[in-house]
Design an enzyme around this catalytic site. Sequence first.
Site, PDB file in Angstrom:
ATOM      1  N   ASP A  16      -3.720  26.044 -41.946  1.00  0.00           N
ATOM      2  CA  ASP A  16      -3.957  27.585 -41.690  1.00  0.00           C
ATOM      3  C   ASP A  16      -5.650  26.921 -40.628  1.00  0.00           C
ATOM      4  O   ASP A  16      -6.081  25.339 -41.101  1.00  0.00           O
ATOM      5  CB  ASP A  16      -4.788  28.335 -42.557  1.00  0.00           C
ATOM      6  CG  ASP A  16      -5.408  28.917 -42.691  1.00  0.00           C
ATOM      7  OD1 ASP A  16      -5.602  29.753 -41.874  1.00  0.00           O
ATOM      8  OD2 ASP A  16      -6.477  29.608 -43.712  1.00  0.00           O
ATOM      9  N   LEU A  17      -5.964  27.774 -40.666  1.00  0.00           N
ATOM     10  CA  LEU A  17      -7.924  27.331 -39.531  1.00  0.00           C
ATOM     11  C   LEU A  17      -8.753  27.475 -40.166  1.00  0.00           C
ATOM     12  O   LEU A  17      -9.622  26.860 -41.377  1.00  0.00           O
ATOM     13  CB  LEU A  17      -8.142  28.020 -38.449  1.00  0.00           C
ATOM     14  CG  LEU A  17      -7.216  27.438 -37.065  1.00  0.00           C
ATOM     15  CD1 LEU A  17      -7.503  28.055 -35.807  1.00  0.00           C
ATOM     16  CD2 LEU A  17      -8.075  25.796 -37.132  1.00  0.00           C
ATOM     17  N   ASP A  18      -8.959  29.253 -40.998  1.00  0.00           N
ATOM     18  CA  ASP A  18     -10.523  29.846 -41.168  1.00  0.00           C
ATOM     19  C   ASP A  18     -10.155  29.872 -42.404  1.00  0.00           C
ATOM     20  O   ASP A  18      -9.314  29.876 -43.095  1.00  0.00           O
ATOM     21  CB  ASP A  18     -10.366  31.013 -40.949  1.00  0.00           C
ATOM     22  CG  ASP A  18     -10.635  31.124 -39.604  1.00  0.00           C
ATOM     23  OD1 ASP A  18     -11.205  30.564 -38.922  1.00  0.00           O
ATOM     24  OD2 ASP A  18     -10.309  33.442 -38.981  1.00  0.00           O
ATOM     25  N   ASP A 188      -5.178  28.138 -47.737  1.00  0.00           N
ATOM     26  CA  ASP A 188      -6.451  28.685 -48.753  1.00  0.00           C
ATOM     27  C   ASP A 188      -5.263  30.029 -49.159  1.00  0.00           C
ATOM     28  O   ASP A 188      -5.976  30.882 -49.930  1.00  0.00           O
ATOM     29  CB  ASP A 188      -7.802  29.349 -48.171  1.00  0.00           C
ATOM     30  CG  ASP A 188      -8.096  30.259 -47.190  1.00  0.00           C
ATOM     31  OD1 ASP A 188      -8.277  31.141 -47.719  1.00  0.00           O
ATOM     32  OD2 ASP A 188      -7.130  29.993 -46.098  1.00  0.00           O
TER      33      ASP A 188
END
Length: 238
Positions: A16-18, A188
């Site tokens: 995931d990025l954010d 997250d």
Amino acid sequence: MHFYRSLRELRALSFDLDDTLYDNRPVISRTEFECVRFLQHYHPALSGLGQYDYERLRCELRQREPEIYHDVSYWRWRSIELAMRKAGLSESEARIGANSAMEVIMHWRSQINVPVETHSTLEKLSTRWPLVVITNGNASPEACGLMGYFRYIFRAGPDGRAKPYQDMYQLAAIKLNVPPCNILHVGDDLEADVTGAIRCGMQACWINDRSCNFASAADARLLPHLEISRLASLTALF
């Protein structure tokens, strides 16, 4: 690092990025502020538009078109176009204005402070496994200096429905030519990243950098394979 399940052989990692590779909260806050400020100055009819008004339009649009949330860029564009048309701009004026606003949004959306630890960790991991991104957002890895670590970037909208739907997870496995069970997804979000990945047959790593408790988390559904508090802990998997 805490293991809940035994890990199978790893042949690739997805991220995931954010809020996984960097703190996205200040980025989104600034982006929203700059978006509304741009609209207020774009046309006199929009000068009274406030943050609440803009968010209300976004919510109304999603209520009418529930599937629009799968593509956040398009959802933003439609929300801005709607705000402009409600303010009295013509259809063509609203389209032009929405395009201009999206340029502003994508500029601020890319002003991301990526920690040095993230860069060093991804660099090390990329020497061992192919890495890919699976994101529901529209941040640009190219703009924030992350692109060089990843084989593929999969974004909700262009590449399928948003996580936890399986579209992008399945596409990643196909593109990598790796069975899902040999891919570890790192994220997250307990619903989108952990539950989504496991239901697709992948392994899952929950990055819990805010001292949450899995047992009491409202969105906890399926146990991740492992839990970490720092991204750098992944280098221990070598």
